[in-house]
Design a protein around this motif. Structure first.
Motif, PDB file in Angstrom:
ATOM      1  N   LYS A   1      -6.976 -23.572  63.112  1.00  0.00           N
ATOM      2  CA  LYS A   1      -8.084 -24.404  62.608  1.00  0.00           C
ATOM      3  C   LYS A   1      -9.417 -23.672  62.693  1.00  0.00           C
ATOM      4  CE  LYS A   1      -5.673 -28.663  63.571  1.00  0.00           C
ATOM      5  NZ  LYS A   1      -5.619 -29.925  64.268  1.00  0.00           N
ATOM      6  N   MET A   2      -9.401 -22.401  62.246  1.00  0.00           N
ATOM      7  CA  MET A   2     -10.587 -21.558  62.249  1.00  0.00           C
ATOM      8  C   MET A   2     -10.864 -21.085  60.818  1.00  0.00           C
ATOM      9  SD  MET A   2     -11.374 -21.356  65.495  1.00  0.00           S
ATOM     10  CE  MET A   2     -12.367 -19.908  65.807  1.00  0.00           C
ATOM     11  N   ALA A   3     -12.116 -20.745  60.561  1.00  0.00           N
ATOM     12  CA  ALA A   3     -12.491 -20.195  59.268  1.00  0.00           C
ATOM     13  C   ALA A   3     -13.424 -19.015  59.489  1.00  0.00           C
ATOM     14  CB  ALA A   3     -13.185 -21.247  58.408  1.00  0.00           C
ATOM     15  N   THR A   4     -13.247 -17.979  58.676  1.00  0.00           N
ATOM     16  CA  THR A   4     -14.186 -16.871  58.661  1.00  0.00           C
ATOM     17  C   THR A   4     -15.133 -17.131  57.503  1.00  0.00           C
ATOM     18  OG1 THR A   4     -12.549 -15.356  59.572  1.00  0.00           O
ATOM     19  CG2 THR A   4     -14.445 -14.367  58.469  1.00  0.00           C
ATOM     20  N   VAL A   5     -16.425 -17.136  57.793  1.00  0.00           N
ATOM     21  CA  VAL A   5     -17.423 -17.449  56.775  1.00  0.00           C
ATOM     22  C   VAL A   5     -18.448 -16.325  56.683  1.00  0.00           C
ATOM     23  CG1 VAL A   5     -17.167 -19.945  57.031  1.00  0.00           C
ATOM     24  CG2 VAL A   5     -18.882 -18.766  58.394  1.00  0.00           C
ATOM     25  N   GLN A   6     -18.985 -16.150  55.474  1.00  0.00           N
ATOM     26  CA  GLN A   6     -20.084 -15.221  55.249  1.00  0.00           C
ATOM     27  C   GLN A   6     -21.368 -16.033  55.264  1.00  0.00           C
ATOM     28  OE1 GLN A   6     -19.948 -12.693  51.713  1.00  0.00           O
ATOM     29  NE2 GLN A   6     -22.123 -13.046  51.452  1.00  0.00           N
ATOM     30  N   VAL A   7     -22.318 -15.618  56.078  1.00  0.00           N
ATOM     31  CA  VAL A   7     -23.595 -16.310  56.182  1.00  0.00           C
ATOM     32  C   VAL A   7     -24.590 -15.625  55.263  1.00  0.00           C
ATOM     33  CG1 VAL A   7     -25.440 -17.040  57.732  1.00  0.00           C
ATOM     34  CG2 VAL A   7     -23.085 -16.916  58.574  1.00  0.00           C
ATOM     35  N   GLY A   8     -25.222 -16.398  54.379  1.00  0.00           N
ATOM     36  CA  GLY A   8     -26.212 -15.842  53.469  1.00  0.00           C
ATOM     37  C   GLY A   8     -25.572 -14.909  52.453  1.00  0.00           C
ATOM     38  N   SER A   9     -26.335 -13.925  51.998  1.00  0.00           N
ATOM     39  CA  SER A   9     -25.866 -13.048  50.923  1.00  0.00           C
ATOM     40  C   SER A   9     -25.386 -11.686  51.410  1.00  0.00           C
ATOM     41  CB  SER A   9     -26.992 -12.850  49.900  1.00  0.00           C
ATOM     42  OG  SER A   9     -28.109 -12.268  50.535  1.00  0.00           O
ATOM     43  N   ARG A  10     -25.356 -11.473  52.717  1.00  0.00           N
ATOM     44  CA  ARG A  10     -24.914 -10.179  53.245  1.00  0.00           C
ATOM     45  C   ARG A  10     -23.433 -10.229  53.589  1.00  0.00           C
ATOM     46  NH1 ARG A  10     -28.313  -8.269  57.972  1.00  0.00           N
ATOM     47  NH2 ARG A  10     -27.030  -6.449  57.637  1.00  0.00           N
ATOM     48  N   PRO A  11     -22.602  -9.477  52.860  1.00  0.00           N
ATOM     49  CA  PRO A  11     -21.154  -9.502  53.107  1.00  0.00           C
ATOM     50  C   PRO A  11     -20.755  -9.088  54.519  1.00  0.00           C
ATOM     51  CG  PRO A  11     -21.637  -8.359  51.059  1.00  0.00           C
ATOM     52  CD  PRO A  11     -22.954  -8.637  51.737  1.00  0.00           C
ATOM     53  N   THR A  12     -21.606  -8.353  55.217  1.00  0.00           N
ATOM     54  CA  THR A  12     -21.272  -7.913  56.572  1.00  0.00           C
ATOM     55  C   THR A  12     -21.617  -8.964  57.624  1.00  0.00           C
ATOM     56  OG1 THR A  12     -23.417  -6.823  56.760  1.00  0.00           O
ATOM     57  CG2 THR A  12     -21.549  -5.466  56.031  1.00  0.00           C
ATOM     58  N   ASN A  13     -22.317 -10.022  57.231  1.00  0.00           N
ATOM     59  CA  ASN A  13     -22.720 -11.069  58.176  1.00  0.00           C
ATOM     60  C   ASN A  13     -21.674 -12.175  58.160  1.00  0.00           C
ATOM     61  OD1 ASN A  13     -24.089 -12.695  59.945  1.00  0.00           O
ATOM     62  ND2 ASN A  13     -25.787 -13.152  58.574  1.00  0.00           N
ATOM     63  N   THR A  14     -20.573 -11.961  58.907  1.00  0.00           N
ATOM     64  CA  THR A  14     -19.488 -12.941  58.938  1.00  0.00           C
ATOM     65  C   THR A  14     -19.293 -13.470  60.356  1.00  0.00           C
ATOM     66  OG1 THR A  14     -17.791 -11.252  59.258  1.00  0.00           O
ATOM     67  CG2 THR A  14     -18.250 -11.921  56.979  1.00  0.00           C
ATOM     68  N   HIS A  15     -18.823 -14.705  60.427  1.00  0.00           N
ATOM     69  CA  HIS A  15     -18.532 -15.349  61.706  1.00  0.00           C
ATOM     70  C   HIS A  15     -17.211 -16.090  61.575  1.00  0.00           C
ATOM     71  CE1 HIS A  15     -22.603 -14.627  63.188  1.00  0.00           C
ATOM     72  NE2 HIS A  15     -23.044 -15.053  62.012  1.00  0.00           N
ATOM     73  N   THR A  16     -16.449 -16.131  62.653  1.00  0.00           N
ATOM     74  CA  THR A  16     -15.240 -16.946  62.701  1.00  0.00           C
ATOM     75  C   THR A  16     -15.542 -18.146  63.581  1.00  0.00           C
ATOM     76  OG1 THR A  16     -13.857 -14.999  62.388  1.00  0.00           O
ATOM     77  CG2 THR A  16     -12.783 -16.969  63.263  1.00  0.00           C
ATOM     78  N   VAL A  17     -15.377 -19.324  62.976  1.00  0.00           N
ATOM     79  CA  VAL A  17     -15.754 -20.570  63.667  1.00  0.00           C
ATOM     80  C   VAL A  17     -14.672 -21.620  63.462  1.00  0.00           C
ATOM     81  CG1 VAL A  17     -18.220 -20.127  63.378  1.00  0.00           C
ATOM     82  CG2 VAL A  17     -17.008 -21.473  61.665  1.00  0.00           C
ATOM     83  N   GLY A  18     -14.689 -22.637  64.291  1.00  0.00           N
ATOM     84  CA  GLY A  18     -13.806 -23.779  64.100  1.00  0.00           C
ATOM     85  C   GLY A  18     -14.205 -24.524  62.835  1.00  0.00           C
ATOM     86  N   VAL A  19     -13.221 -24.939  62.045  1.00  0.00           N
ATOM     87  CA  VAL A  19     -13.535 -25.612  60.772  1.00  0.00           C
ATOM     88  C   VAL A  19     -14.317 -26.905  60.991  1.00  0.00           C
ATOM     89  CG1 VAL A  19     -11.638 -24.607  59.447  1.00  0.00           C
ATOM     90  CG2 VAL A  19     -11.280 -26.756  60.659  1.00  0.00           C
ATOM     91  N   GLU A  20     -14.212 -27.502  62.175  1.00  0.00           N
ATOM     92  CA  GLU A  20     -14.946 -28.747  62.428  1.00  0.00           C
ATOM     93  C   GLU A  20     -16.457 -28.526  62.428  1.00  0.00           C
ATOM     94  OE1 GLU A  20     -14.582 -26.815  66.382  1.00  0.00           O
ATOM     95  OE2 GLU A  20     -13.127 -27.184  64.792  1.00  0.00           O
ATOM     96  N   ARG A  21     -16.906 -27.283  62.546  1.00  0.00           N
ATOM     97  CA  ARG A  21     -18.339 -26.970  62.518  1.00  0.00           C
ATOM     98  C   ARG A  21     -18.874 -26.860  61.094  1.00  0.00           C
ATOM     99  NH1 ARG A  21     -19.904 -22.027  65.986  1.00  0.00           N
ATOM    100  NH2 ARG A  21     -21.955 -22.745  65.305  1.00  0.00           N
TER     101      ARG A  21
END
Length: 61
Positions: A35-55
């Motif tokens: 139940k995790m997702a890796t997301v890109q924050v903003g427009s920078r492809p290198t700015n990624t975070h893995t977070v719980g989907v509930e967030r």
């Protein structure tokens, strides 16, 4: 958001606005088992975070 909705958004051809802590993000990958997702924050492809989907929050138009 639940993991099924995160997976649906990830697979969708439509642009669906998703936010993490008020910041717009793109879902890059969904780990259904954990139940995790890796997301890109903003427009920078290198700015990624893995977070719980509930967030993640789907934004209404």
């Amino acid at each position: 958001m639940d993991v099924q909705r995160a997976q649906d958004i990830f697979a969708s051809k439509d642009m669906i606005a998703v936010h993490l802590d008020g910041e717009p993000v793109w879902i890059e990958e969904v780990d259904v088992t954990n139940k995790m997702a890796t997301v890109q924050v903003g427009s920078r492809p290198t700015n990624t975070h893995t977070v719980g989907v509930e967030r993640l929050e789907e934004q209404d138009h």
